[in-house]
Design a protein around this motif. Structure first.
Motif, PDB file in Angstrom:
ATOM      1  N   LYS A   1      45.283  32.553  35.703  1.00  0.00           N
ATOM      2  CA  LYS A   1      46.187  33.526  35.134  1.00  0.00           C
ATOM      3  C   LYS A   1      45.511  34.652  34.657  1.00  0.00           C
ATOM      4  CE  LYS A   1      50.527  34.427  33.694  1.00  0.00           C
ATOM      5  NZ  LYS A   1      50.683  35.901  33.901  1.00  0.00           N
TER       6      LYS A   1
ATOM      7  N   LYS B   1      43.336  31.426  51.778  1.00  0.00           N
ATOM      8  CA  LYS B   1      44.626  31.553  52.663  1.00  0.00           C
ATOM      9  C   LYS B   1      44.919  32.980  52.380  1.00  0.00           C
ATOM     10  CE  LYS B   1      47.150  27.243  51.568  1.00  0.00           C
ATOM     11  NZ  LYS B   1      48.266  26.586  50.906  1.00  0.00           N
ATOM     12  N   TYR B   2      44.201  34.036  51.766  1.00  0.00           N
ATOM     13  CA  TYR B   2      44.519  35.402  51.708  1.00  0.00           C
ATOM     14  C   TYR B   2      43.126  36.028  51.469  1.00  0.00           C
ATOM     15  CZ  TYR B   2      46.333  39.689  50.017  1.00  0.00           C
ATOM     16  OH  TYR B   2      46.507  41.033  50.075  1.00  0.00           O
TER      17      TYR B   2
ATOM     18  N   GLY C   1      45.603  42.767  38.225  1.00  0.00           N
ATOM     19  CA  GLY C   1      47.081  43.207  38.120  1.00  0.00           C
ATOM     20  C   GLY C   1      47.695  42.492  39.493  1.00  0.00           C
ATOM     21  N   VAL C   2      47.587  41.161  39.622  1.00  0.00           N
ATOM     22  CA  VAL C   2      48.340  40.279  40.835  1.00  0.00           C
ATOM     23  C   VAL C   2      48.765  39.211  40.138  1.00  0.00           C
ATOM     24  CG1 VAL C   2      46.729  41.322  42.590  1.00  0.00           C
ATOM     25  CG2 VAL C   2      46.010  39.155  41.245  1.00  0.00           C
ATOM     26  N   THR C   3      49.487  38.380  41.080  1.00  0.00           N
ATOM     27  CA  THR C   3      50.208  37.206  40.344  1.00  0.00           C
ATOM     28  C   THR C   3      49.202  36.073  40.296  1.00  0.00           C
ATOM     29  OG1 THR C   3      50.756  36.562  42.620  1.00  0.00           O
ATOM     30  CG2 THR C   3      52.692  37.798  41.268  1.00  0.00           C
ATOM     31  N   ARG C   4      49.332  34.895  39.609  1.00  0.00           N
ATOM     32  CA  ARG C   4      48.475  34.058  39.635  1.00  0.00           C
ATOM     33  C   ARG C   4      48.238  33.015  41.151  1.00  0.00           C
ATOM     34  NH1 ARG C   4      48.103  29.041  39.630  1.00  0.00           N
ATOM     35  NH2 ARG C   4      50.386  28.380  40.189  1.00  0.00           N
ATOM     36  N   GLN C   5      49.510  33.410  41.939  1.00  0.00           N
ATOM     37  CA  GLN C   5      49.740  32.761  43.098  1.00  0.00           C
ATOM     38  C   GLN C   5      48.925  33.576  44.156  1.00  0.00           C
ATOM     39  OE1 GLN C   5      52.438  33.414  41.401  1.00  0.00           O
ATOM     40  NE2 GLN C   5      52.661  31.151  40.756  1.00  0.00           N
ATOM     41  N   THR C   6      48.428  34.779  43.801  1.00  0.00           N
ATOM     42  CA  THR C   6      47.580  35.555  44.724  1.00  0.00           C
ATOM     43  C   THR C   6      46.212  34.960  44.560  1.00  0.00           C
ATOM     44  OG1 THR C   6      49.281  37.270  44.907  1.00  0.00           O
ATOM     45  CG2 THR C   6      46.783  37.825  45.564  1.00  0.00           C
TER      46      THR C   6
ATOM     47  N   ALA D   1      45.623  31.677  46.070  1.00  0.00           N
ATOM     48  CA  ALA D   1      45.647  31.983  47.917  1.00  0.00           C
ATOM     49  C   ALA D   1      44.129  32.361  47.858  1.00  0.00           C
ATOM     50  CB  ALA D   1      46.729  32.793  48.146  1.00  0.00           C
TER      51      ALA D   1
ATOM     52  N   PRO E   1      41.769  39.494  50.325  1.00  0.00           N
ATOM     53  CA  PRO E   1      42.193  40.627  49.289  1.00  0.00           C
ATOM     54  C   PRO E   1      41.848  41.908  49.999  1.00  0.00           C
ATOM     55  CG  PRO E   1      40.315  39.716  48.581  1.00  0.00           C
ATOM     56  CD  PRO E   1      40.663  38.860  49.554  1.00  0.00           C
TER      57      PRO E   1
END
Lengths: 151, 78
Positions: free
Chosen positions: B23, B43-44, B30-35, B38, B46
């Motif tokens: 977090k 899974k992602y 400047g992104v969400t904790r989920q990002t 991920a 950036p």
């Protein structure tokens, strides 16, 4: 479940309920809808316009209620902003919207088939509405899928 | 997909930065904790901008955070 997935599930459920509710309202409560009326283009014009207005207004109201519910439920928690979207959220939205637009486009092309075969205009509208509904629902399904499985 | 080729050391770097939480890192870039979660789990992948922002939080270079395994490449070189 993350807030983004919750939003997608909420959207998915409300789309099905609103569509089901409206179909029940038109064909269930107003039983005066007979075959001759269904064959009229005017009926389908009103049907689509009413459905669009209902969907937009109901979604706005339901989303406000959803936001209030989340706020009250997580009063003491460091809750993330419902409207906030980072690059991953935007990418997921773009990708799921692109796939759902393919369904819409396919539905539009498919709706020309009954017309070209000489069937009445009701089949064209039913095809367009069916594919429109499927694309709206699938957009949320893909969002849930991408959030869980990754891009 | 290229996301399979990109590995990262965010978890390790967070540990060495006083066990920084996902977090806290998310808020800093400047992104969400989920990002962040991920990205960490692969899974992602950036964007370049976000990758630079993450590396600047840890005050390291980009290749100290992300590594690219080109042996998994399926692209035919011209």
């Amino acid at each position: 479940m993350t807030i983004q997935v919750q939003k997608a599930v909420f959207n998915f459920v409300t789309t099905i309920l609103l569509m089901g509710g409206y179909l029940f309202y038109v064909f269930g409560i107003h039983r005066d809808v007979n075959l001759s009326k269904v064959l009229e283009i005017q009926f389908w014009g009103i049907f689509i316009l009413e459905l669009t207005v209902l969907m937009v207004l109901a979604k706005i109201i339901l989303f406000i209620l959803f936001a209030i519910f989340k706020k009250v439920k997580n009063r003491n928690m460091d809750e993330e902003d419902l409207g906030f979207m980072d690059e991953r959220d935007k990418l997921i939205e773009m990708k799921s919207d692109r796939y759902s637009h393919w369904i819409t486009m396919f539905g539009f092309i498919a709706s020309m088939v009954p017309i070209s075969m000489g069937y009445s205009v009701q089949y064209m509208f039913i095809t367009i509405l069916s594919f429109g509904f499927v694309s709206a629902v699938m957009s949320d399904v893909w969002k849930i899928y991408f959030y869980n499985k990754g891009l | 997909m290229s996301k399979d080729h990109i590995q990262n050391k965010i978890r390790t770097l967070r540990f060495f930065k006083d066990e920084m939480t996902q977090k806290q890192l998310a808020d800093e870039v400047g992104v969400t904790r989920q990002t962040v979660a991920a990205i960490e789990s692969g899974k992602y992948s950036p964007s370049l901008e976000l990758a630079f922002r993450i590396s600047s939080v840890f005050k390291v270079t980009l290749d100290e955070v992300f590594t690219y395994d080109s042996s998994k490449d399926k692209i035919k070189k011209k």
